[in-house]
Motif scaffolding. Structure first.
Motif, PDB file in Angstrom:
ATOM      1  N   GLN A  63       0.778  -1.243   0.039  1.00 57.52           N
ATOM      2  CA  GLN A  63      -0.086   0.015  -0.113  1.00 57.52           C
ATOM      3  C   GLN A  63       0.694   1.411  -0.043  1.00 57.52           C
ATOM      4  OE1 GLN A  63      -3.772  -0.830   2.682  1.00 57.52           O
ATOM      5  NE2 GLN A  63      -2.087  -1.848   3.421  1.00 57.52           N
ATOM      6  N   LYS A  64       2.156   1.174  -0.208  1.00 54.12           N
ATOM      7  CA  LYS A  64       2.857   2.346  -0.123  1.00 54.12           C
ATOM      8  C   LYS A  64       2.636   3.208  -1.348  1.00 54.12           C
ATOM      9  CE  LYS A  64       6.771   0.005   2.178  1.00 54.12           C
ATOM     10  NZ  LYS A  64       8.292  -0.509   2.011  1.00 54.12           N
ATOM     11  N   SER A  75      -1.261   3.245  -5.443  1.00 52.81           N
ATOM     12  CA  SER A  75      -0.481   2.130  -4.994  1.00 52.81           C
ATOM     13  C   SER A  75      -0.502   0.786  -6.114  1.00 52.81           C
ATOM     14  CB  SER A  75      -0.678   1.612  -3.544  1.00 52.81           C
ATOM     15  OG  SER A  75      -2.160   1.005  -3.306  1.00 52.81           O
ATOM     16  N   LEU A 427      -3.806   3.695   4.228  1.00 51.16           N
ATOM     17  CA  LEU A 427      -2.902   3.075   3.997  1.00 51.16           C
ATOM     18  C   LEU A 427      -2.261   2.542   5.704  1.00 51.16           C
ATOM     19  CD1 LEU A 427      -0.734   5.820   1.949  1.00 51.16           C
ATOM     20  CD2 LEU A 427      -1.897   3.601   1.028  1.00 51.16           C
TER      21      LEU A 427
END
Length: 432
Positions: A63-64, A75, A427
């Protein structure tokens, strides 16, 4: 209850049921303005504009935030969501159960995959290790043994997995990943080889223009299929109304790919057990010819993993839909799956992103847009006990995971939503 199996392998994600493989879609995404194309549609465009193409979102599932937004996606998890949605949406009304076959054992990636599937309202019944399912199929035991080495290939890696047979079950014991090479790197090597042949014999360079390069990559899969059946073929490409042709043979492909094959070939040569080759490896020219397997090898047909998983009874599992068991131990024949530990819940959200800014989620209420006090009738996030809810309000339109939201909706890390046309994503990050 009608069930399907979705096997997650980005060289070709497969959806299959009792009638066989329904669809195979490669792990590509392409950003066309604000639209995101995936699978086959992305594959036929990615060479036309390489900067708009993506092919590592499954192998790097997280999820970066991406270095740059991809349309509405921010992402790798977003891109995987679009890909899985494209596969699932056309058939969602046909199935009451879904089993996910995976070649990964990372708890966070498995939890994130499960979170993505849940946002698509997939009725996930169980998850299972692909290698264990492959070894559990009767066709795998053409060479009888107590242990097998299962070899497979993905877009950017190759895998060697040890599966042990005992007490009527196949159990995954160890997995080794070779992340230097996969189908993407093989295709690059073969495209370069073929381009050099065209340039040498016809003075036409297929890699000189994006259109002819795309045509070359489009034809590679069909050429591989033909070379699996015949030793030689005539490769043709067309540009500006002119057709160019060269003769290529299986040995040329094999020689070009041999350095990339080496990790799996060496692993196979060192194995003291029979080797099971997933069907994708059967399309690699020369691979089986060079595989030294003292204990023997078996090439498994496409759909073997799905056939195994479709034969098992899961009637007493996951009735609530809250916990999904992850199986690394499977019966050798159709029977009842035992209840292993369930996949952990998706990690708790810590941050909110709009693709440019990143906010840490603190407090019980978080206004949308962020940075000001909540106003009556406007959307906001509410947090209690580590759980988040999106409150739509009535001042601006709100959608959650692509659907209009009225009232309130639960949120998990990885979920996306829009407020007044602005996209956000929850996130889970380890630090600020």
């Amino acid at each position: 209850m009608k069930r399907c199996v979705i096997e997650i392998n980005d060289s070709g994600i497969e959806l299959a049921d009792q009638d066989g493989i329904r669809r195979t879609t490669p792990g590509y995404a392409f950003c066309d303005g604000r639209a995101i194309l995936v699978g086959e549609q992305a594959a036929v465009r990615r060479r036309l504009n390489p900067r708009a193409g993506y092919d590592r979102f499954w192998s790097h599932l997280d999820q970066k935030p991406l270095p740059r937004a991809v349309g509405p996606a921010h992402s790798h998890a977003d891109l995987a969501w679009y890909h899985l949605r494209d596969l699932w949406t056309p058939v969602r009304s046909e199935y009451e159960q879904v089993v996910l076959a995976v070649g990964d054992d990372d708890p966070e990636r498995l939890a994130l995959l499960l979170a993505i599937a849940r946002t698509l309202e997939m009725p996930i019944r169980a998850m299972a290790a692909s290698a264990a399912a492959a070894a559990a199929h009767p066709a795998a035991r053409a060479v009888p043994a107590d242990e097998y080495l299962v070899l497979d290939i993905h877009l950017h890696e190759m895998t060697a997995e040890h599966v042990r047979l005992a007490a009527g079950h196949a159990e995954l014991r160890a997995r080794r990943r070779f992340t230097q090479y996969g189908m993407a790197q093989l295709n690059e090597r073969w495209a370069q080889m073929i381009a050099e042949l065209f340039l040498r014999h016809t003075r036409f360079d297929p890699l000189h223009s994006a259109a002819s390069e795309q045509q070359l990559f489009d034809k590679l899969p069909k050429w591989l299929e033909q070379l699996a059946e015949q030793p030689r073929l005539r490769a043709t490409l067309t540009t500006s109304g002119h057709e160019f042709a060269v003769d290529v043979d299986r040995e040329m492909f094999a020689q070009a790919a041999m350095p990339l094959y080496r990790p799996l070939l060496e692993t196979g040569a060192e194995a003291g057990t029979p080797i099971l080759l997933r069907h994708r490896l059967g399309l690699l020219p020369g691979f089986r010819d060079q595989l030294a397997a003292p204990a023997g090898s078996t090439l498994l047909a496409a759909g073997t993993v799905a056939a195994s998983l479709l034969s098992y009874s899961t009637d007493d599992e996951n009735e609530s839909g809250e916990e999904v068991p992850y199986h690394t131990r499977l019966p050798l024949a159709g029977g009842r799956l035992e209840a292993p530990p369930a996949v952990d819940s998706p990690p708790a959200a810590t941050h909110l992103s709009d693709g440019v800014n990143l906010w840490r989620l603190t407090g019980e209420r978080f206004p949308l847009p962020p940075g000001r006090l909540p106003a009556p009738g406007e959307a906001e996030l509410r947090q209690a006990g580590g759980r988040f809810r999106l409150v739509a309000g009535d001042a601006t339109p709100v959608s959650l995971n692509g659907r209009q939201l009225r009232g309130e909706g639960d949120l998990r890390a990885g979920d996306t939503f829009e407020v007044g046309g602005q996209s956000y994503m929850l996130l889970c990050l380890s630090d600020d």
